[in-house]
Design an enzyme around this catalytic site. Structure first.
Site, PDB file in Angstrom:
ATOM      1  N   ASP A  38       0.930  -1.249  -0.004  1.00 11.51           N
ATOM      2  CA  ASP A  38       0.046  -0.120   0.058  1.00 11.51           C
ATOM      3  C   ASP A  38       0.870   1.089  -0.216  1.00 11.51           C
ATOM      4  OD1 ASP A  38      -2.389   1.281   0.241  1.00 11.51           O
ATOM      5  OD2 ASP A  38      -2.797   1.273   2.270  1.00 11.51           O
ATOM      6  N   SER A  83      -7.237  -5.615  -6.022  1.00 16.75           N
ATOM      7  CA  SER A  83      -8.086  -6.120  -5.118  1.00 16.75           C
ATOM      8  C   SER A  83      -9.465  -5.937  -6.026  1.00 16.75           C
ATOM      9  CB  SER A  83      -8.535  -5.481  -3.742  1.00 16.75           C
ATOM     10  OG  SER A  83      -9.259  -4.100  -4.103  1.00 16.75           O
ATOM     11  N   THR A  84     -10.677  -6.840  -5.805  1.00 11.21           N
ATOM     12  CA  THR A  84     -12.013  -6.555  -6.416  1.00 11.21           C
ATOM     13  C   THR A  84     -12.834  -5.337  -6.322  1.00 11.21           C
ATOM     14  OG1 THR A  84     -12.987  -7.785  -4.608  1.00 11.21           O
ATOM     15  CG2 THR A  84     -12.563  -9.229  -6.317  1.00 11.21           C
ATOM     16  N   ASN A  86     -10.581  -2.573  -6.394  1.00 21.88           N
ATOM     17  CA  ASN A  86      -9.811  -1.446  -7.029  1.00 21.88           C
ATOM     18  C   ASN A  86     -10.352  -1.051  -8.646  1.00 21.88           C
ATOM     19  OD1 ASN A  86      -6.795  -2.812  -5.724  1.00 21.88           O
ATOM     20  ND2 ASN A  86      -7.824  -1.162  -5.115  1.00 21.88           N
ATOM     21  N   TRP A  87     -11.105  -1.790  -8.953  1.00 22.92           N
ATOM     22  CA  TRP A  87     -11.938  -1.481 -10.184  1.00 22.92           C
ATOM     23  C   TRP A  87     -12.570   0.015 -10.015  1.00 22.92           C
ATOM     24  CZ3 TRP A  87     -10.353  -4.119 -14.180  1.00 22.92           C
ATOM     25  CH2 TRP A  87     -10.255  -5.444 -14.190  1.00 22.92           C
TER      26      TRP A  87
END
EC number: 2.5.1.-
Length: 258
Positions: A38, A83-84, A86-87
């Site tokens: 991060d 991550s899912t 982050n879209w």
């Protein structure tokens, strides 16, 4: 002094870093280390640079830390790459992140092969762009016989999604008579997860100063030791990883006991 901010290195001013590495290797090295990488965007913002510059710099750190983890004889290194959730980021940033695996593997794959590293991926790969999937599939195919460090990318990964998918597959097997209700156990559920062939992480590292898990390996980190640092991922070094492992070695892991 290089180690002034690393408590377990204090008092070792005349000791070389390589010697410290060998000392740490005499202790127990976590078999599986998971890292929430991060702070790339904030690292770039502090330098008045675009966010994608932070991601590019972070990619260089992945190379460095992978080599060092292999040197330490870590068995599995899982990196939370995308991550899912982050879209939801700006399209330009997402598009760049989807190109990073190609760029990373295009330059680093020969070294991974030479280092005997095996590449794996967890996450819902069906939503990834074709060029991203192909880059990952090529790397997995060309390293599948390697027996050294497993470099495991969590790409389009979300832990809740993973657990739901595992339960769905288990229920389907129940309908087909392959699973009985009385057979359901922690071990069985674990066998349906994307990490079924891997040991659970013993050490979870998160950079950037954030103190949260962000939907990452929720089932698998039940007994992991957590190590947080304010350092942004592009500034994360071998010294930071060594310090995290040294800290891990000084903790008493009781697993609910006394």
């Amino acid at each position: 002094m290089m180690f002034k901010n690393f408590p377990f290195f204090k008092g070792k001013k005349d000791t070389s870093f390589d010697h410290l590495v060998e000392e740490v290797k005499k202790g127990y090295i976590p078999e599986h280390i998971a890292i929430i990488m991060d702070g790339n965007g904030r690292w770039a913002k502090r330098r008045a640079m675009p966010r994608i510059a932070g991601h590019h710099e972070g990619m260089q750190v992945v190379k460095k830390i992978t080599k060092f983890a292999s040197k330490l004889n870590v068995k599995v290194l899982t990196l939370y790459a995308f991550s899912t959730e982050n879209w939801k980021r700006p399209k330009k940033e997402v598009d760049y992140l989807m190109k990073l695996p190609e760029e990373f593997l295009g330059t680093f794959l020969p070294e991974l092969i030479e280092e005997n590293v095996q590449v794996r991926v967890i996450g819902q790969q069906d939503r990834l762009p074709t060029h991203t999937r192909r880059a990952m599939e090529k790397a997995m195919e060309e390293t599948k016989e390697n027996t050294g460090l497993i470099l495991n990318f969590a790409l389009n990964y979300g832990s809740r999604d993973e657990i739901v998918s595992a339960v769905q597959h288990m229920m389907k097997d129940r309908e087909e008579g392959k699973v009985r209700v009385e057979d359901v156990s922690e071990e069985m559920l674990s066998s349906y997860l994307m990490t079924s062939s891997l040991p659970d992480p013993e050490l979870l590292i998160r950079t950037s100063g954030e103190l949260r898990i962000s939907n990452f390996m929720l089932w698998q980190i039940a007994y992991s030791e957590f190590w947080f640092t304010d350092v942004y991922w592009p500034d994360f070094t071998e010294e930071h990883l060594l310090n995290a492992i040294t800290d891990f070695q000084h903790r008493g892991r009781r697993f609910g006991g006394v």
